[in-house]
Enzyme design. Structure first.
Site, PDB file in Angstrom:
ATOM      1  N   GLY A  13       0.684  -1.255  -0.064  1.00  0.00           N
ATOM      2  CA  GLY A  13      -0.019  -0.005  -0.003  1.00  0.00           C
ATOM      3  C   GLY A  13       0.824   1.083  -0.067  1.00  0.00           C
ATOM      4  O   GLY A  13       1.690   1.487  -0.596  1.00  0.00           O
ATOM      5  N   ASN A  83       3.937   5.892   8.577  1.00  0.00           N
ATOM      6  CA  ASN A  83       2.602   5.206   7.724  1.00  0.00           C
ATOM      7  C   ASN A  83       2.065   4.059   8.137  1.00  0.00           C
ATOM      8  O   ASN A  83       0.612   3.971   8.029  1.00  0.00           O
ATOM      9  CB  ASN A  83       3.269   4.892   6.490  1.00  0.00           C
ATOM     10  N   TYR A 149     -10.883   3.796  15.547  1.00  0.00           N
ATOM     11  CA  TYR A 149     -10.111   4.231  14.477  1.00  0.00           C
ATOM     12  C   TYR A 149     -10.351   5.797  14.128  1.00  0.00           C
ATOM     13  O   TYR A 149      -8.949   6.235  14.121  1.00  0.00           O
ATOM     14  CB  TYR A 149     -10.713   3.510  12.925  1.00  0.00           C
ATOM     15  N   LYS A 153      -7.056   8.573  14.675  1.00  0.00           N
ATOM     16  CA  LYS A 153      -6.377   9.396  13.699  1.00  0.00           C
ATOM     17  C   LYS A 153      -6.706  10.940  14.115  1.00  0.00           C
ATOM     18  O   LYS A 153      -5.722  12.017  13.572  1.00  0.00           O
ATOM     19  CB  LYS A 153      -7.109   9.381  12.226  1.00  0.00           C
ATOM     20  N   PRO A 179      -5.665  11.280   4.156  1.00  0.00           N
ATOM     21  CA  PRO A 179      -6.494  11.023   2.840  1.00  0.00           C
ATOM     22  C   PRO A 179      -7.701  10.470   3.224  1.00  0.00           C
ATOM     23  O   PRO A 179      -8.106   9.894   4.430  1.00  0.00           O
ATOM     24  CB  PRO A 179      -5.344   9.807   2.347  1.00  0.00           C
ATOM     25  N   LEU A 181     -11.062   8.418   0.897  1.00  0.00           N
ATOM     26  CA  LEU A 181     -11.201   7.095   0.290  1.00  0.00           C
ATOM     27  C   LEU A 181      -9.959   6.519  -0.557  1.00  0.00           C
ATOM     28  O   LEU A 181      -9.755   7.424  -1.522  1.00  0.00           O
ATOM     29  CB  LEU A 181     -12.448   7.096  -0.607  1.00  0.00           C
ATOM     30  N   GLY A 184      -6.608   0.431  -3.679  1.00  0.00           N
ATOM     31  CA  GLY A 184      -4.971  -0.298  -4.216  1.00  0.00           C
ATOM     32  C   GLY A 184      -4.160  -0.558  -2.981  1.00  0.00           C
ATOM     33  O   GLY A 184      -2.851  -0.720  -3.058  1.00  0.00           O
ATOM     34  N   GLU A 186      -4.326  -2.905   1.240  1.00  0.00           N
ATOM     35  CA  GLU A 186      -5.019  -3.935   1.847  1.00  0.00           C
ATOM     36  C   GLU A 186      -5.768  -3.409   2.903  1.00  0.00           C
ATOM     37  O   GLU A 186      -6.304  -4.000   3.995  1.00  0.00           O
ATOM     38  CB  GLU A 186      -3.899  -4.675   2.541  1.00  0.00           C
TER      39      GLU A 186
END
Length: 252
Positions: A13, A83, A149, A153, A179, A181, A184, A186
């Protein structure tokens, strides 16, 4: 002399795309993650400027020991890309699995702050560095099932703002990239544990992709060292923040 970047969660990712882009842009990259075979495959692809370094962000001792565990010549980390992270489950809070909550907090919050803490002193001492952390629009906009979640963030967002205050007077930059949506990766497979449900998340959309995130990271890093991009919120054009919800017909 090439700058050294450390990218967490580089096995797939966003992290993989960022590592690839940074090597292409002339950085040496320390790529971390739990899946050794994927890191070694990435090193085979990108050559000697990619150092595979297996690391579990939930292992506090390994995170704390990281600076001294790196090979000679790789220990002065100029850029930290925080990340590594995940979402687990979409159940409402009253139905959620507490173990999922604990795992998200351990990875998205605890591991991230511990790694930042061990690398910051070196950046301050050298008076150069950049911390880029992957937040999410989930940290700003609530939605059903987002509960912990989204809270992790939101923590990322406030943590990076406070880092900027603490680092005032030093040439160390801090950026929170948020970000919306994104396909590409997991992310949805891990969250939903069902390939069909994960695919349905992106059905009929053109979401952001890991290369878009890597491009944004590359731009942020490329700016003159006196320029700090505090936050970037990005979504695909097929997405927007929803309006307020109203429940009708509730009992008194």
């Amino acid at each position: 002399m090439k700058q050294t970047a450390l990218v967490t969660g580089a096995t797939a990712g966003f992290g993989k795309a960022i590592a690839q882009r940074l090597v292409h842009d002339g950085y040496r990259v320390i790529a971390t993650g739990r899946r050794r075979e994927r890191l070694e495959a990435l090193a085979a692809e990108l050559g000697p400027d990619l150092l595979p370094f297996p690391l579990d962000m939930d292992d506090a001792a390994a995170v704390t020991a990281l600076p001294g565990s790196l090979p000679e010549g790789w220990r002065d980390v100029d850029v930290l890309i925080n990340n590594a992270g995940l979402a687990l489950g979409m159940e409402k809070a009253q139905d959620a699995d507490i173990a999922n909550w604990q795992t998200m907090i351990a990875t998205n919050v605890t591991g991230m702050v511990e790694l930042t803490r061990v690398l910051l002193p070196g950046m301050v001492a050298r008076d150069r560095g950049h911390v880029v952390t992957l937040g999410s629009t989930a940290g700003a906009y609530p939605y059903a099932g987002g509960n912990v979640y989204g809270a992790t963030k939101a923590f990322v967002s406030q943590f990076t703002r406070n880092l900027r205050c603490d680092l005032l007077g030093h040439n160390v930059r801090v950026t929170n990239l948020e970000p919306g949506l994104c396909g590409g990766s997991e992310f949805s497979q891990v969250r939903l544990r069902d390939d069909a449900k994960a695919a349905a998340v992106y059905a009929g959309t053109k979401p952001l992709l890991p290369v878009d995130i890597a491009e944004t990271v590359a731009w942020v890093l490329s700016l003159p060292r006196h320029v700090n991009i505090n936050e970037i919120e990005m979504m695909p054009v097929c997405q927007a923040a929803g309006g307020l919800a109203v429940a009708r017909g509730m009992k008194d």
